[in-house]
Design a protein around this motif. Structure first.
Motif, PDB file in Angstrom:
ATOM      1  N   HIS A 214      36.956  -4.943  19.659  1.00 37.48           N
ATOM      2  CA  HIS A 214      37.865  -5.891  19.297  1.00 37.48           C
ATOM      3  C   HIS A 214      39.430  -5.632  19.803  1.00 37.48           C
ATOM      4  N   SER A 215      39.585  -4.324  20.037  1.00 41.16           N
ATOM      5  CA  SER A 215      41.055  -3.988  20.517  1.00 41.16           C
ATOM      6  C   SER A 215      41.300  -3.441  21.813  1.00 41.16           C
ATOM      7  N   GLY A 216      40.000  -3.078  22.315  1.00 39.23           N
ATOM      8  CA  GLY A 216      40.349  -2.757  23.865  1.00 39.23           C
ATOM      9  C   GLY A 216      39.596  -3.056  24.890  1.00 39.23           C
ATOM     10  N   ASN A 217      38.496  -3.949  24.528  1.00 37.30           N
ATOM     11  CA  ASN A 217      37.532  -4.439  25.472  1.00 37.30           C
ATOM     12  C   ASN A 217      38.164  -5.425  26.584  1.00 37.30           C
ATOM     13  N   GLN A 218      39.417  -6.100  26.463  1.00 37.10           N
ATOM     14  CA  GLN A 218      39.970  -6.873  27.319  1.00 37.10           C
ATOM     15  C   GLN A 218      40.794  -6.057  28.354  1.00 37.10           C
ATOM     16  N   ASN A 219      40.884  -4.730  28.164  1.00 41.05           N
ATOM     17  CA  ASN A 219      41.436  -4.055  29.316  1.00 41.05           C
ATOM     18  C   ASN A 219      40.465  -3.526  30.204  1.00 41.05           C
ATOM     19  N   ASN A 220      40.644  -3.808  31.370  1.00 40.79           N
ATOM     20  CA  ASN A 220      39.681  -3.422  32.258  1.00 40.79           C
ATOM     21  C   ASN A 220      39.611  -1.737  32.704  1.00 40.79           C
ATOM     22  N   ILE A 221      40.813  -1.231  32.737  1.00 41.89           N
ATOM     23  CA  ILE A 221      40.851   0.111  33.033  1.00 41.89           C
ATOM     24  C   ILE A 221      40.291   1.058  31.653  1.00 41.89           C
ATOM     25  N   ALA A 222      40.721   0.404  30.625  1.00 41.10           N
ATOM     26  CA  ALA A 222      39.959   1.041  29.309  1.00 41.10           C
ATOM     27  C   ALA A 222      38.659   1.037  29.248  1.00 41.10           C
ATOM     28  N   ARG A 223      38.037  -0.111  29.624  1.00 39.46           N
ATOM     29  CA  ARG A 223      36.701  -0.210  29.823  1.00 39.46           C
ATOM     30  C   ARG A 223      35.994   0.472  30.787  1.00 39.46           C
ATOM     31  N   PHE A 224      36.734   0.775  31.845  1.00 43.15           N
ATOM     32  CA  PHE A 224      36.106   1.774  32.998  1.00 43.15           C
ATOM     33  C   PHE A 224      36.134   3.192  31.986  1.00 43.15           C
ATOM     34  N   VAL A 225      37.274   3.437  31.364  1.00 38.49           N
ATOM     35  CA  VAL A 225      37.316   4.813  31.067  1.00 38.49           C
ATOM     36  C   VAL A 225      36.341   4.997  29.765  1.00 38.49           C
ATOM     37  N   LYS A 226      36.124   3.995  28.912  1.00 36.88           N
ATOM     38  CA  LYS A 226      34.964   4.308  28.030  1.00 36.88           C
ATOM     39  C   LYS A 226      33.760   4.413  28.723  1.00 36.88           C
ATOM     40  N   ALA A 227      33.387   3.772  29.474  1.00 38.61           N
ATOM     41  CA  ALA A 227      32.051   3.834  30.435  1.00 38.61           C
ATOM     42  C   ALA A 227      31.970   5.206  31.007  1.00 38.61           C
ATOM     43  N   ASN A 228      32.744   5.962  31.432  1.00 40.12           N
ATOM     44  CA  ASN A 228      32.823   7.015  32.134  1.00 40.12           C
ATOM     45  C   ASN A 228      33.339   8.321  31.602  1.00 40.12           C
ATOM     46  N   TRP A 229      33.793   8.274  30.312  1.00 37.74           N
ATOM     47  CA  TRP A 229      34.797   9.473  29.938  1.00 37.74           C
ATOM     48  C   TRP A 229      33.879  10.696  29.787  1.00 37.74           C
ATOM     49  N   LYS A 230      32.698  10.624  29.873  1.00 41.70           N
ATOM     50  CA  LYS A 230      31.757  11.654  29.434  1.00 41.70           C
ATOM     51  C   LYS A 230      31.518  12.609  30.711  1.00 41.70           C
ATOM     52  N   GLU A 231      31.793  11.854  31.823  1.00 43.77           N
ATOM     53  CA  GLU A 231      31.301  12.357  33.031  1.00 43.77           C
ATOM     54  C   GLU A 231      32.485  13.442  33.564  1.00 43.77           C
ATOM     55  N   ASP A 232      31.858  14.560  34.120  1.00 45.09           N
ATOM     56  CA  ASP A 232      32.624  15.597  34.726  1.00 45.09           C
ATOM     57  C   ASP A 232      33.698  14.905  35.822  1.00 45.09           C
ATOM     58  N   TRP A 233      33.139  14.332  36.783  1.00 43.03           N
ATOM     59  CA  TRP A 233      34.081  13.687  37.815  1.00 43.03           C
ATOM     60  C   TRP A 233      35.468  12.814  37.309  1.00 43.03           C
ATOM     61  N   TYR A 234      34.765  12.193  36.130  1.00 50.39           N
ATOM     62  CA  TYR A 234      36.068  11.248  35.771  1.00 50.39           C
ATOM     63  C   TYR A 234      37.085  12.225  35.069  1.00 50.39           C
ATOM     64  N   PHE A 235      36.732  13.344  34.143  1.00 52.15           N
ATOM     65  CA  PHE A 235      37.514  14.116  33.744  1.00 52.15           C
ATOM     66  C   PHE A 235      38.422  14.705  34.710  1.00 52.15           C
ATOM     67  N   GLY A 236      38.216  15.015  35.947  1.00 50.24           N
ATOM     68  CA  GLY A 236      38.998  15.386  36.806  1.00 50.24           C
ATOM     69  C   GLY A 236      39.893  14.564  37.490  1.00 50.24           C
ATOM     70  N   TYR A 237      39.078  13.158  37.681  1.00 42.96           N
ATOM     71  CA  TYR A 237      40.022  12.117  38.062  1.00 42.96           C
ATOM     72  C   TYR A 237      41.076  11.873  37.065  1.00 42.96           C
ATOM     73  N   GLN A 238      40.992  11.869  35.910  1.00 48.12           N
ATOM     74  CA  GLN A 238      42.049  11.669  34.820  1.00 48.12           C
ATOM     75  C   GLN A 238      42.997  12.766  35.026  1.00 48.12           C
ATOM     76  N   CYS A 239      42.828  13.941  35.223  1.00 48.22           N
ATOM     77  CA  CYS A 239      43.500  15.145  35.459  1.00 48.22           C
ATOM     78  C   CYS A 239      44.696  14.744  36.676  1.00 48.22           C
ATOM     79  N   LEU A 240      44.082  14.052  37.807  1.00 53.80           N
ATOM     80  CA  LEU A 240      44.831  13.644  39.056  1.00 53.80           C
ATOM     81  C   LEU A 240      45.708  12.507  38.683  1.00 53.80           C
ATOM     82  N   ASN A 241      45.076  11.484  37.890  1.00 52.03           N
ATOM     83  CA  ASN A 241      45.777   9.978  38.142  1.00 52.03           C
ATOM     84  C   ASN A 241      45.821   9.619  36.506  1.00 52.03           C
TER      85      ASN A 241
END
Length: 670
Positions: A214-241
């Protein structure tokens, strides 16, 4: 023998805004190097209407000499509202036998005047250094202005050991010239505000997914975060960007208090390689939250929250991905402080990464965001108002970038950072934590870490292919630096002029006295034009681009609440193998606290409808010939960067838009 009188034609311009006019009377006096005229009422028979001009003739029986100042004074009109007046400028022509004797002298004002101001003096001519003033009255004018400002604007300590702020306690004290209106777009927190009364924990990830739908699904970046937040490569990406790209750094030695061994980490390194070899190759990075060690955690909803001080080791793998390979949640190694590894159970490893995100939330909000942008902007603003007169070229260059900090920081100290604010009621870094953390952070801050080329090189992220923050930051910094160098060159012909500018030296002294610790590496004085240019670039970058990177990114990474938790409701695990997915949910913030944080970030992450893009100066001084050329050039360079970033982002699965210059606010205004 009679002296022929001098005649002047004076035109007073009221700014065109709808509220710029006033009912009040205006008195005007011309001040020359030899004498001055009696005050004359400009509004006798005319009105100070928005966008209007008032024309008045003034005669002087005594020779004025060189006309140096125009003095204005507003006087209340009995029976009418006492409204402030925004004066654009005053133009003066010397008339001889009905013809022009010289060019029109322009006395820029471009500010609000109040009856309480008393006599206000305007001067004409180009910006200049004190040493270039030829008229004693103009030297006295500079000194008198600074003395007045130093009485009006005083220093105050918000947190002992941290950069100081302006000693204002209410918005009314700022006055119209140091305050502003922020037109916010409508924000949608309809589905979040109803959780204010739910002080209990979430019961499952399914509940969190329902809220996000209801509150975040319209945000494209937030949807990407939710789909990948458990992945190790994404964890490192977030540390950089992510919203806090300032902490990750390359290391050549493993910290002595991080209990890892080469054998322990060998499964996560390339075949045939070792930890020692990877350290030598420069592929090992670290996140160290030592600054949080031993800091008291807040009570939220009457329940104890918890803070950890993790060490997180990362590896730049052969695919160019930055991935975590070891996480220790507390600083002191021991049997009850295990090192979590990617080979542990998925729940153990995920929870360890969530603890890192929680620690990062505290450091991001209070250090990378509040201290390194908001506090630095106010530090610079107060020092500039107290030590650099209006006519100083650096006063005019800096004020569009720092002026808004006084109001937004005053509001933050009275709300977000105050009792019953979001930190007090929804974040582990509560009112007892904030002063400790800010004081520690200020003591650890080094000048190099605030200068992008030094910072990204020192941290080893300047050449990483997927470090988009570093790439974009370098381009924006370089463009700003060239602009500032050109501005400095206009007024400082040699390094000697820098050394002899006592106003400039007093300014940096004031910043050091009320800013960071003595061993911070900040210049104690300026010796060269290059030093001045670098320091001013650092200030402009911190107040604009850095603020954009750490502020306007917040919501994107926090809408999926487990990715950016403001609190942890259980202590760090002391053993492995006992955590289930349901247990992870019990660590996360209570429902009302989580939603309050997201609602706050929703408000903070919206650029104003009236925001001013980077270097899009509106002040009249930037329209003069020399300045206009520099501004047009820097705008063109920033436009080229915007175009390049937009093109690059169109090719990325997760764009990095936060340092696109077209979206960077010129100052800290939210």
């Amino acid at each position: 023998m009679m002296t022929s009188c001098q005649e002047f034609e004076v035109t007073v311009h009221t700014s065109p805004g709808p509220t710029c006019g006033t009912f009040n009377h205006l008195w005007l006096r011309l001040i020359g190097s030899q004498s001055e005229t009696p005050p004359i009422c400009v509004t006798q028979g005319s009105h100070l209407l928005s966008g209007s001009t008032c024309l008045v003739s003034i005669r002087s029986n005594d020779p004025l000499g060189q006309l140096v100042l125009v003095q204005l004074r507003l006087e209340a009109h009995t029976g009418f509202p006492n409204l402030d007046w925004h004066c654009s400028r005053v133009e003066v022509r010397h008339v001889v036998d009905g013809t022009d004797d010289s060019q029109t002298q322009m006395f820029l004002c471009d500010r609000w005047l109040k009856t309480a101001d008393g006599d206000i003096e305007l001067r004409s001519g180009k910006l200049c250094l004190l040493a270039e003033e030829t008229e004693d009255k103009l030297k006295q004018h500079r000194l008198k202005q600074l003395q007045h400002q130093q009485q009006l604007i005083r220093w105050r300590s918000f947190v002992d050991g941290a950069p100081q702020c302006a000693d204002f306690s209410s918005m009314s004290e700022l006055g119209p010239n140091l305050s502003y209106t922020h037109k916010s777009p409508p924000i949608d927190v309809h589905y979040l505000k109803g959780f204010a009364g739910r002080t209990q924990a979430w019961t499952s990830f399914s509940e969190l997914e329902t809220v996000f739908a209801h509150s975040g699904n319209q945000n494209n970046i937030a949807r990407f975060v939710k789909a990948n937040w458990k992945e190790d490569w994404y964890f490192g990406y977030q540390c950089l960007n992510g919203c806090n790209p300032l902490l990750i750094h390359q290391i050549s030695l493993i910290p002595s208090n991080l209990a890892v061994t080469s054998d322990m980490l060998r499964p996560f390194l390339p075949g045939g390689s070792s930890l020692k070899q990877e350290l030598q190759k420069g592929t090992i990075y670290l996140l160290d939250y030592e600054i949080l060690d031993g800091i008291p955690a807040n009570l939220v909803n009457g329940n104890q929250t918890y803070l950890s001080a993790p060490l997180c080791l990362l590896h730049l793998n052969q695919q160019g991905e930055m991935v975590p390979i070891a996480i220790q949640l507390l600083q002191n190694p021991g049997p009850h402080n295990p090192v979590f590894l990617p080979s542990d159970s998925s729940c153990d490893w995920l929870l360890a990464k969530i603890w890192v995100h929680n620690a990062d939330f505290q450091c991001h909000q209070l250090i990378s965001h509040y201290m390194k942008t908001h506090m630095i902007a106010e530090l610079c603003c107060v020092a500039t108002l107290r030590q650099l007169p209006d006519q100083h070229p650096l006063h005019q260059l800096l004020m569009p970038h720092v002026k808004t900090s006084l109001q937004i920081n005053l509001q933050a100290r009275a709300s977000l950072l105050a009792a019953k604010g979001v930190f007090d009621q929804a974040v582990s870094s509560g009112l007892k934590t904030i002063p400790v953390l800010l004081s520690r952070a200020a003591a650890r801050t080094r000048y190099r870490s605030l200068c992008v080329p030094d910072d990204v090189a020192d941290r080893g992220v300047d050449k990483l292919p997927h470090s988009y923050y570093a790439q974009d930051a370098l381009r924006v910094w370089d463009t700003l630096y060239r602009f500032v160098c050109s501005w400095v060159e206009l007024y400082y012909r040699t390094d000697k002029h820098v050394q002899n500018d006592c106003e400039l030296q007093n300014w940096i002294c004031d910043i050091n006295t009320h800013g960071f610790s003595g061993d911070s590496g900040f210049p104690s004085s300026f010796h060269t034009k290059a030093e001045v240019s670098k320091f001013v670039t650092m200030l402009i970058y911190s107040c604009s681009a850095l603020h954009a990177a750490v502020n306007f990114s917040q919501l994107d990474f926090a809408l999926w609440m487990p990715n950016c938790p403001g609190t942890m409701m259980q202590p760090p695990p002391q053993v492995k193998g006992q955590i289930t997915e349901d247990d992870i949910v019990s660590f996360l913030p209570d429902a009302n606290a989580a939603c309050r944080v997201v609602m706050t970030l929703t408000m903070l992450s919206q650029p104003g409808l009236d925001f001013i893009p980077l270097c899009d100066y509106r002040e009249a001084i930037f329209r003069t010939e020399d300045h206009h050329e520099l501004v047009q050039k820097v705008r063109a360079e920033l436009k080229a960067i915007s175009d390049d970033i937009t093109e690059r982002n169109s090719q990325l699965p997760l764009p990095y838009p936060y340092l696109c210059p077209s979206g960077i606010d010129n100052s800290v205004a939210i």
